[in-house]
Design an enzyme around this catalytic site. Structure first.
Site, PDB file in Angstrom:
ATOM      1  N   TYR A  86     -14.291  12.980  -6.705  1.00  0.00           N
ATOM      2  CA  TYR A  86     -13.240  12.363  -7.535  1.00  0.00           C
ATOM      3  C   TYR A  86     -12.576  13.427  -8.426  1.00  0.00           C
ATOM      4  O   TYR A  86     -11.347  13.540  -8.456  1.00  0.00           O
ATOM      5  CB  TYR A  86     -13.859  11.249  -8.383  1.00  0.00           C
ATOM      6  N   ALA A 105      -2.221   4.598  -8.970  1.00  0.00           N
ATOM      7  CA  ALA A 105      -2.954   4.109  -7.797  1.00  0.00           C
ATOM      8  C   ALA A 105      -3.959   5.159  -7.337  1.00  0.00           C
ATOM      9  O   ALA A 105      -3.652   6.345  -7.263  1.00  0.00           O
ATOM     10  CB  ALA A 105      -1.974   3.799  -6.662  1.00  0.00           C
ATOM     11  N   ASP A 151       0.864  -1.191   0.000  1.00  0.00           N
ATOM     12  CA  ASP A 151       0.000   0.000   0.000  1.00  0.00           C
ATOM     13  C   ASP A 151       0.893   1.230   0.000  1.00  0.00           C
ATOM     14  O   ASP A 151       1.751   1.364   0.872  1.00  0.00           O
ATOM     15  CB  ASP A 151      -0.887  -0.016   1.256  1.00  0.00           C
ATOM     16  N   ILE A 152       0.683   2.126  -0.954  1.00  0.00           N
ATOM     17  CA  ILE A 152       1.581   3.294  -1.005  1.00  0.00           C
ATOM     18  C   ILE A 152       1.308   4.269   0.139  1.00  0.00           C
ATOM     19  O   ILE A 152       2.131   5.119   0.440  1.00  0.00           O
ATOM     20  CB  ILE A 152       1.555   4.022  -2.369  1.00  0.00           C
TER      21      ILE A 152
HETATM   22  N1  LIG Z   1     -10.384   3.869 -16.321  1.00  0.00           N
HETATM   23  C1  LIG Z   1     -10.690   5.091 -16.729  1.00  0.00           C
HETATM   24  O1  LIG Z   1     -11.572   5.295 -17.574  1.00  0.00           O
HETATM   25  C2  LIG Z   1      -9.919   6.283 -16.179  1.00  0.00           C
HETATM   26  C3  LIG Z   1     -10.251   7.546 -16.688  1.00  0.00           C
HETATM   27  C4  LIG Z   1      -9.573   8.643 -16.199  1.00  0.00           C
HETATM   28  C5  LIG Z   1      -8.581   8.488 -15.243  1.00  0.00           C
HETATM   29  N2  LIG Z   1      -8.268   7.248 -14.781  1.00  0.00           N
HETATM   30  C6  LIG Z   1      -7.228   7.135 -13.762  1.00  0.00           C
HETATM   31  O2  LIG Z   1      -6.256   6.176 -14.183  1.00  0.00           O
HETATM   32  C7  LIG Z   1      -5.733   5.488 -13.038  1.00  0.00           C
HETATM   33  C8  LIG Z   1      -5.860   3.981 -13.230  1.00  0.00           C
HETATM   34  O3  LIG Z   1      -7.238   3.644 -13.354  1.00  0.00           O
HETATM   35  P1  LIG Z   1      -7.739   2.165 -13.656  1.00  0.00           P
HETATM   36  O4  LIG Z   1      -8.960   2.280 -14.478  1.00  0.00           O
HETATM   37  O5  LIG Z   1      -6.595   1.350 -14.108  1.00  0.00           O
HETATM   38  O6  LIG Z   1      -8.215   1.691 -12.206  1.00  0.00           O
HETATM   39  P2  LIG Z   1      -7.841   0.387 -11.357  1.00  0.00           P
HETATM   40  O7  LIG Z   1      -8.709   0.403 -10.146  1.00  0.00           O
HETATM   41  O8  LIG Z   1      -7.864  -0.815 -12.231  1.00  0.00           O
HETATM   42  O9  LIG Z   1      -6.329   0.686 -10.972  1.00  0.00           O
HETATM   43  C9  LIG Z   1      -5.932   1.352  -9.800  1.00  0.00           C
HETATM   44  C10 LIG Z   1      -4.951   0.436  -9.103  1.00  0.00           C
HETATM   45  O10 LIG Z   1      -4.408   1.103  -7.953  1.00  0.00           O
HETATM   46  C11 LIG Z   1      -4.360   0.174  -6.889  1.00  0.00           C
HETATM   47  N3  LIG Z   1      -4.344   0.988  -5.660  1.00  0.00           N
HETATM   48  C12 LIG Z   1      -5.292   1.856  -5.240  1.00  0.00           C
HETATM   49  N4  LIG Z   1      -4.897   2.462  -4.110  1.00  0.00           N
HETATM   50  C13 LIG Z   1      -3.667   1.969  -3.807  1.00  0.00           C
HETATM   51  C14 LIG Z   1      -2.738   2.208  -2.754  1.00  0.00           C
HETATM   52  N5  LIG Z   1      -2.996   3.079  -1.778  1.00  0.00           N
HETATM   53  N6  LIG Z   1      -1.573   1.537  -2.772  1.00  0.00           N
HETATM   54  C15 LIG Z   1      -1.279   0.656  -3.758  1.00  0.00           C
HETATM   55  N7  LIG Z   1      -2.124   0.378  -4.782  1.00  0.00           N
HETATM   56  C16 LIG Z   1      -3.304   1.033  -4.805  1.00  0.00           C
HETATM   57  C17 LIG Z   1      -5.582  -0.711  -7.069  1.00  0.00           C
HETATM   58  O11 LIG Z   1      -5.489  -1.957  -6.419  1.00  0.00           O
HETATM   59  C18 LIG Z   1      -5.603  -0.845  -8.587  1.00  0.00           C
HETATM   60  O12 LIG Z   1      -4.846  -1.969  -9.025  1.00  0.00           O
HETATM   61  C19 LIG Z   1      -6.508   6.004 -11.822  1.00  0.00           C
HETATM   62  O13 LIG Z   1      -5.738   6.976 -11.148  1.00  0.00           O
HETATM   63  C20 LIG Z   1      -7.747   6.626 -12.446  1.00  0.00           C
HETATM   64  O14 LIG Z   1      -8.274   7.658 -11.641  1.00  0.00           O
HETATM   65  C21 LIG Z   1      -8.914   6.131 -15.229  1.00  0.00           C
END
Ligand SMILES: NC(=O)c1ccc[n+]([C@@H]2O[C@H](COP(=O)([O-])OP(=O)(O)OC[C@H]3O[C@@H](n4cnc5c(N)ncnc54)[C@H](O)[C@@H]3O)[C@@H](O)[C@H]2O)c1
Length: 314
Positions: free
Chosen positions: A147, A80, A57-58
Site C-alpha cells: 500500500y 478511489a 469503475d474508473i
Molecule cells: N482513511 C484513512 O485513514 C486514510 C489515510 C491515508 C490515506 N487515505 C487515502 O484516502 C483515500 C480515501 O480513503 P477512505 O478512507 O475514504 O476509503 P474508502 O474505501 O471509504 O474510499 C475509497 C472509495 O473509492 C471507491 N473506489 C475504489 N476503487 C475504485 C475504482 N476503481 N473506481 C471507482 N471507485 C473506486 C470505493 O468504493 C470507495 O468509496 C484513499 O485513497 C486512501 O488511500 C486514507
C-alpha cells in the site's frame, strides 16, 4: 466557484469532502464503483442541486473518460483506491491495479479534459519505518507495505506528469483519519473504527503488538476542510503536504480513552504485531499551515466524544 470531480466520492473521505465543497458553494461530481463506499454516505446531500453522482469503475477507462469529459472539472480529487495495508499485503496485484494503474487512468482522463489541478490522496504510509518523527515532507520515504509503495508511486506519477503535461500536481499525505462513516466491521478498518466496533458489541479491544506504537489522528471533517482549501487555493499550487494534527498518540492511550468513554473495564487482548504496521507515526503540519493556511482544529478528545459512549456495561 469551482467544478470539482471526486473519484471515490461515495467513500469515507470522499463523501465528507463532497459535503464540505457543496457547503462552500462549489459544483461537485462524485464517481464511485461502491466497492467499499456506499450510497448511504451520500444521503445528507444526495438531492443537492450542485451534486451529481456516477456509479462507475474508473479502471474502465473508456467510460471514465466519458464521465470526466461530461463533467469538465477544474479540479480532480483522487480518493478511489484500495485503502487497507493488510489487504494490500494479502493481494498485492489488486493493490497495484487499484492504487497505481488507476492513477494512470485518472491522469490520462484529467489531461484529456484539460483539468487545471489534480489532488492525489496519498498517505503517511509512504514514510513507512522512517524514524525522523515528527515526519515532514522531506523525511525519508521507506514504505513497508505494498500500500505504502503504491502511494509513493502514485505521488511520483502525479508530480512527474503534472510537470510534463501542465496540470498543477498536489499530493496530500493524510495521517490516520477517523470519524463518522468510517468502515467499522471489516478487519481492514482503521484502529478507531475497529475499537468502536468491539466496544459497541461489549467485547474487549484487540491491540496488535504492545500498543506502544503511535499514530497521528486527524478528524475526517478537518481532512475535508484541507481538501477544500487545496481544491480552491487560487494557486499556482503544487507539491506534497502532510495533512495531520501534529500530535503523537499511543494506541494504548487511544484504547484507554475509548474504554473510559464506553465504560468498559474489560482488559484489552494483545495479539502479535501485524506486518506492515509502523512503530511511530506523527506528522509535522507546518508546510500545510504556511502554504495552504490549513491547521487541524478538532482535538482527538473532542472528535472521539462525538461517538456514542456510555452504552456498554461490561
Ligand atoms: N482513511 C484513512 O485513514 C486514510 C489515510 C491515508 C490515506 N487515505 C487515502 O484516502 C483515500 C480515501 O480513503 P477512505 O478512507 O475514504 O476509503 P474508502 O474505501 O471509504 O474510499 C475509497 C472509495 O473509492 C471507491 N473506489 C475504489 N476503487 C475504485 C475504482 N476503481 N473506481 C471507482 N471507485 C473506486 C470505493 O468504493 C470507495 O468509496 C484513499 O485513497 C486512501 O488511500 C486514507
Amino acid at each position: 466557484m469551482a467544478r470539482v470531480l471526486l473519484t471515490g466520492g461515495a467513500g469515507f473521505v470522499g463523501s465528507h469532502t463532497a459535503e464540505a465543497l457543496l457547503a462552500a458553494g462549489h459544483e461537485v461530481a462524485g464517481i464511485d464503483n461502491l466497492r467499499t463506499g456506499c450510497v448511504e454516505n451520500l444521503s445528507s446531500f444526495a438531492g443537492h442541486p450542485g451534486w451529481r453522482f456516477f456509479r462507475q469503475d474508473i479502471l474502465d477507462a473508456e467510460n471514465f473518460n466519458r464521465v470526466v469529459r461530461e463533467v469538465a472539472p477544474d479540479v480532480v480529487l483522487h480518493f478511489a483506491g484500495l485503502v487497507s495495508v493488510p489487504e494490500s499485503i494479502a493481494n498485492p496485484g489488486l493493490n497495484s491495479e487499484m492504487n497505481v494503474r488507476a492513477v494512470h487512468v485518472m491522469i490520462d482522463a484529467a489531461v484529456m479534459a484539460g483539468v487545471r489541478r489534480v489532488i492525489f490522496a496519498s498517505s503517511a504510509a509512504v514514510y513507512g519505518d522512517s524514524t525522523a518523527v515528527p515526519l515532514d515532507e522531506h523525511s525519508p520515504t521507506r514504505p513497508v507495505s505494498p500500500y505504502g509503495e503504491a502511494k509513493l508511486a502514485g505521488e511520483a506519477l502525479v508530480l512527474g506528469r503534472g510537470r510534463t503535461l501542465g496540470f498543477e500536481p498536489v499530493c496530500l499525505r493524510y495521517f490516520n483519519i477517523y470519524g463518522p462513516r468510517q468502515h467499522r466491521d471489516s478487519p481492514y478498518s482503521g484502529v478507531v473504527s475497529r475499537f468502536l466496533d468491539r466496544l459497541r458489541a461489549g467485547q474487549p479491544l484487540v491491540i496488535f503488538g504492545d500498543g506502544r506504537q503511535t499514530r497521528d489522528f486527524i478528524h475526517v471533517r478537518d481532512v475535508a476542510r484541507a481538501n477544500v482549501v487545496a481544491a480552491c487555493d487560487p494557486g499556482p499550487l503544487a507539491g506534497i503536504f502532510n495533512i495531520c494534527s501534529g500530535s503523537e498518540v499511543a494506541v494504548n492511550d487511544l484504547a484507554a480513552a475509548l474504554q473510559r468513554q464506553f465504560l468498559s473495564r474489560l482488559d484489552p487482548i494483545f495479539e502479535p504485531g501485524r506486518s506492515g504496521d509502523v512503530k511511530r507515526s506523527a506528522g509535522n503540519p507546518t508546510r500545510a499551515r504556511e502554504i495552504l493556511g490549513f491547521s487541524a482544529r478538532i482535538a482527538l478528545a473532542a472528535g472521539l466524544s462525538e461517538f456514542e459512549g456510555n452504552s456498554v456495561a461490561p
